[in-house]
Enzyme design. Structure first.
Site, PDB file in Angstrom:
ATOM      1  N   TYR A  99       5.391  -2.504  -0.474  1.00  0.00           N
ATOM      2  CA  TYR A  99       4.088  -3.129   0.186  1.00  0.00           C
ATOM      3  C   TYR A  99       3.393  -3.768  -1.023  1.00  0.00           C
ATOM      4  O   TYR A  99       3.582  -3.490  -2.021  1.00  0.00           O
ATOM      5  CB  TYR A  99       3.407  -2.110   0.986  1.00  0.00           C
ATOM      6  CG  TYR A  99       2.486  -1.154   0.235  1.00  0.00           C
ATOM      7  CD1 TYR A  99       3.221   0.069  -0.524  1.00  0.00           C
ATOM      8  CD2 TYR A  99       1.192  -1.062   0.165  1.00  0.00           C
ATOM      9  CE1 TYR A  99       2.372   0.715  -1.063  1.00  0.00           C
ATOM     10  CE2 TYR A  99       0.387  -0.276  -0.464  1.00  0.00           C
ATOM     11  CZ  TYR A  99       1.057   0.712  -1.060  1.00  0.00           C
ATOM     12  OH  TYR A  99       0.257   1.673  -1.767  1.00  0.00           O
TER      13      TYR A  99
ATOM     14  N   ARG B 182       4.668  -8.826  -8.388  1.00  0.00           N
ATOM     15  CA  ARG B 182       5.076  -7.649  -8.258  1.00  0.00           C
ATOM     16  C   ARG B 182       5.942  -7.140  -7.151  1.00  0.00           C
ATOM     17  O   ARG B 182       6.865  -6.429  -7.190  1.00  0.00           O
ATOM     18  CB  ARG B 182       3.679  -6.575  -8.136  1.00  0.00           C
ATOM     19  CG  ARG B 182       4.063  -4.973  -8.361  1.00  0.00           C
ATOM     20  CD  ARG B 182       2.692  -4.390  -8.225  1.00  0.00           C
ATOM     21  NE  ARG B 182       2.020  -4.569  -7.156  1.00  0.00           N
ATOM     22  CZ  ARG B 182       0.590  -4.172  -7.266  1.00  0.00           C
ATOM     23  NH1 ARG B 182       0.183  -3.388  -8.249  1.00  0.00           N
ATOM     24  NH2 ARG B 182      -0.148  -4.206  -6.297  1.00  0.00           N
TER      25      ARG B 182
ATOM     26  N   ARG C 278      20.889   5.893  12.049  1.00  0.00           N
ATOM     27  CA  ARG C 278      20.335   6.569  10.939  1.00  0.00           C
ATOM     28  C   ARG C 278      21.491   6.978   9.918  1.00  0.00           C
ATOM     29  O   ARG C 278      22.444   7.598  10.393  1.00  0.00           O
ATOM     30  CB  ARG C 278      19.508   7.803  11.060  1.00  0.00           C
ATOM     31  CG  ARG C 278      18.986   8.505   9.937  1.00  0.00           C
ATOM     32  CD  ARG C 278      18.131   9.604  10.432  1.00  0.00           C
ATOM     33  NE  ARG C 278      17.565  10.218   9.471  1.00  0.00           N
ATOM     34  CZ  ARG C 278      18.088  11.165   8.514  1.00  0.00           C
ATOM     35  NH1 ARG C 278      19.226  11.800   9.059  1.00  0.00           N
ATOM     36  NH2 ARG C 278      17.420  11.674   7.611  1.00  0.00           N
TER      37      ARG C 278
ATOM     38  N   LYS D 269       6.438  -0.182  -6.007  1.00  0.00           N
ATOM     39  CA  LYS D 269       5.144   0.133  -4.810  1.00  0.00           C
ATOM     40  C   LYS D 269       5.695   0.168  -3.692  1.00  0.00           C
ATOM     41  O   LYS D 269       5.785  -0.433  -2.597  1.00  0.00           O
ATOM     42  CB  LYS D 269       4.453  -1.266  -4.899  1.00  0.00           C
ATOM     43  CG  LYS D 269       2.875  -0.950  -4.404  1.00  0.00           C
ATOM     44  CD  LYS D 269       1.802  -2.138  -4.249  1.00  0.00           C
ATOM     45  CE  LYS D 269       0.656  -1.988  -3.761  1.00  0.00           C
ATOM     46  NZ  LYS D 269      -0.098  -0.723  -3.811  1.00  0.00           N
TER      47      LYS D 269
ATOM     48  N   GLU E 281      -2.708   8.545 -13.067  1.00  0.00           N
ATOM     49  CA  GLU E 281      -3.438   7.365 -12.441  1.00  0.00           C
ATOM     50  C   GLU E 281      -4.339   7.810 -11.201  1.00  0.00           C
ATOM     51  O   GLU E 281      -4.083   9.263 -10.863  1.00  0.00           O
ATOM     52  CB  GLU E 281      -2.793   6.195 -12.050  1.00  0.00           C
ATOM     53  CG  GLU E 281      -1.778   6.614 -11.256  1.00  0.00           C
ATOM     54  CD  GLU E 281      -0.561   5.326 -10.630  1.00  0.00           C
ATOM     55  OE1 GLU E 281      -0.794   4.455 -10.659  1.00  0.00           O
ATOM     56  OE2 GLU E 281       0.604   5.928 -10.363  1.00  0.00           O
TER      57      GLU E 281
ATOM     58  N   LEU F   5       1.838   2.936 -11.400  1.00  0.00           N
ATOM     59  CA  LEU F   5       1.721   1.370 -10.715  1.00  0.00           C
ATOM     60  C   LEU F   5       1.111   0.693 -11.852  1.00  0.00           C
ATOM     61  O   LEU F   5       0.086   0.606 -12.184  1.00  0.00           O
ATOM     62  CB  LEU F   5       1.050   1.306  -9.436  1.00  0.00           C
ATOM     63  CG  LEU F   5       1.454   0.337  -8.553  1.00  0.00           C
ATOM     64  CD1 LEU F   5       3.078  -0.010  -8.168  1.00  0.00           C
ATOM     65  CD2 LEU F   5       0.667   0.064  -7.613  1.00  0.00           C
TER      66      LEU F   5
HETATM   67  N1  PMP Z   1      -2.002   2.885  -8.520  1.00  0.00           N
HETATM   68  C1  PMP Z   1      -1.511   3.030  -7.401  1.00  0.00           C
HETATM   69  C2  PMP Z   1      -0.804   4.380  -7.403  1.00  0.00           C
HETATM   70  C3  PMP Z   1      -1.670   2.616  -6.435  1.00  0.00           C
HETATM   71  O1  PMP Z   1      -1.523   3.057  -5.074  1.00  0.00           O
HETATM   72  C4  PMP Z   1      -2.639   1.236  -6.658  1.00  0.00           C
HETATM   73  C5  PMP Z   1      -3.087   0.393  -5.614  1.00  0.00           C
HETATM   74  N2  PMP Z   1      -2.161   0.126  -4.577  1.00  0.00           N
HETATM   75  C6  PMP Z   1      -3.216   0.971  -7.736  1.00  0.00           C
HETATM   76  C7  PMP Z   1      -2.523   1.903  -8.942  1.00  0.00           C
HETATM   77  C8  PMP Z   1      -3.797  -0.226  -8.224  1.00  0.00           C
HETATM   78  O2  PMP Z   1      -3.022  -1.511  -8.236  1.00  0.00           O
HETATM   79  P1  PMP Z   1      -3.490  -2.836  -7.672  1.00  0.00           P
HETATM   80  O3  PMP Z   1      -4.740  -3.278  -8.718  1.00  0.00           O
HETATM   81  O4  PMP Z   1      -2.524  -3.642  -7.768  1.00  0.00           O
HETATM   82  O5  PMP Z   1      -4.296  -2.747  -6.439  1.00  0.00           O
END
Ligand code: PMP
Length: 287
Positions: free
Chosen positions: A33, A52, A101, A151, A183, A207
């Site tokens: 996503y 991305r 499935r 993601k 994070e 991410l």
């Molecule tokens: N880390 C994680 C785990 C996230 O879910 C997100 C947001 N989707 C981010 C960092 C920040 O990414 P972005 O700046 O691309 O929204």
């Protein structure tokens, strides 16, 4: 007003949009996503999100049902149809619905990917009250899988983390692995010491935030010092400032960690400046 959403080539009222019960996104979280913010009716850093997305798809050997040019047009059409001035566009692509499935990936020639997009209207997104007072976080164990750079829609543990934060009476959680902060549950984490911005280096364990890339670029242009390295939660508690970044929160101050005030316990000067620069520059480059 009924929201117009996009599903596999069609623009539909949200009440008429349907996905198969065999969709692998639903059965196996086999999907990726993106969330792109909208300010002044325009998309913020669409190019970064599209890039991305392509990487996430490639890493999972998943086909894209649309070109990135088509994707931009779909984003724009949904923003227009739903009259979004400030808000978000959510996009999800899954490995489709093979009609049963099975753990084995279906053949993409016979099972096309599923694509869904919808908007979220968020008036006042850029001027959120939280950006003035900052947010409080707690540290929790990072028990997610090892490919956080992709993601995917596997968001159960981040959701649980937000619930742990809520139960503790705070706003969010920072995830800790081997003693170091990876994070936030849905954002990248930073601390500030003096004029130096410290944030974890890129790898498979976080991410690669699109907002992170833009903020670091703007910070460099403003002659700020940047150190990309891991930091502990204790180092964060003793820092001058802390903040997070994400496409929906932009740059958001963190003023308390595990009940300990960061710096003066109010949004710091470096964080406030970065938020301002980020919003100004991003609005200017929006499409
Ligand atoms: N880390 C994680 C785990 C996230 O879910 C997100 C947001 N989707 C981010 C960092 C920040 O990414 P972005 O700046 O691309 O929204």
């Amino acid at each position: 007003m009924t929201r117009t959403v996009y599903v596999n080539g069609d623009y539909l009222p949200e009440t008429e949009a349907k996905i198969s019960i065999f969709d692998r996104g639903f059965l196996m979280a086999d999907g990726v996503y993106e969330v792109t913010s909208v300010l002044d009716g325009k998309l913020i850093d669409f190019g970064g999100h599209a890039k991305r997305l392509e990487r996430s798809l490639t890493e999972l050997d998943m086909a894209s049902p649309v070109t990135m040019d088509e994707l931009l047009e779909i984003h724009r059409e949904l923003v227009r149809a739903n009259g979004i001035v400030e808000g978000l566009v959510y996009l999800q692509i899954t490995r489709g619905a093979p009609g049963d499935r099975d753990f084995v990936f279906p053949d993409p020639a016979t099972t096309p990917s599923t694509i869904v997009l919808f908007t979220q209207n968020k008036p006042g997104l850029a001027d959120s009250p939280q950006s003035k007072v900052g947010m409080k976080v707690i540290g929790i164990d990072d028990i997610r899988w090892g490919r956080r750079d992709i993601k995917t829609v596997q968001l159960l543990y981040p959701s649980m983390g937000k619930m742990m934060a809520k139960k503790a009476g705070v706003d969010d959680a920072w995830l800790i692995e081997d003693g170091f902060v990876t994070e936030g549950t849905s954002n990248n984490a930073y601390i500030v010491k003096g004029n130096r911005i410290i944030t974890r280096n890129l790898g498979n364990d976080i991410l690669h935030g699109i907002t992170r890339a833009a903020v670091l670029r703007f910070a460099r242009e403003a002659q700020m010092e940047i150190e990309e390295r891991a930091f502990t939660i204790d180092e964060a508690k003793k820092a001058d400032e802390a903040f997070i970044t994400s496409a929906s929160a932009f740059v958001m101050p963190v003023v308390e960690i595990d009940g300990v005030a960061v710096g003066a316990g109010t949004p710091g000067a470096v964080t406030r400046r970065l938020r301002e620069i980020y919003l100004d520059e991003s609005r200017r480059a929006a499409v």
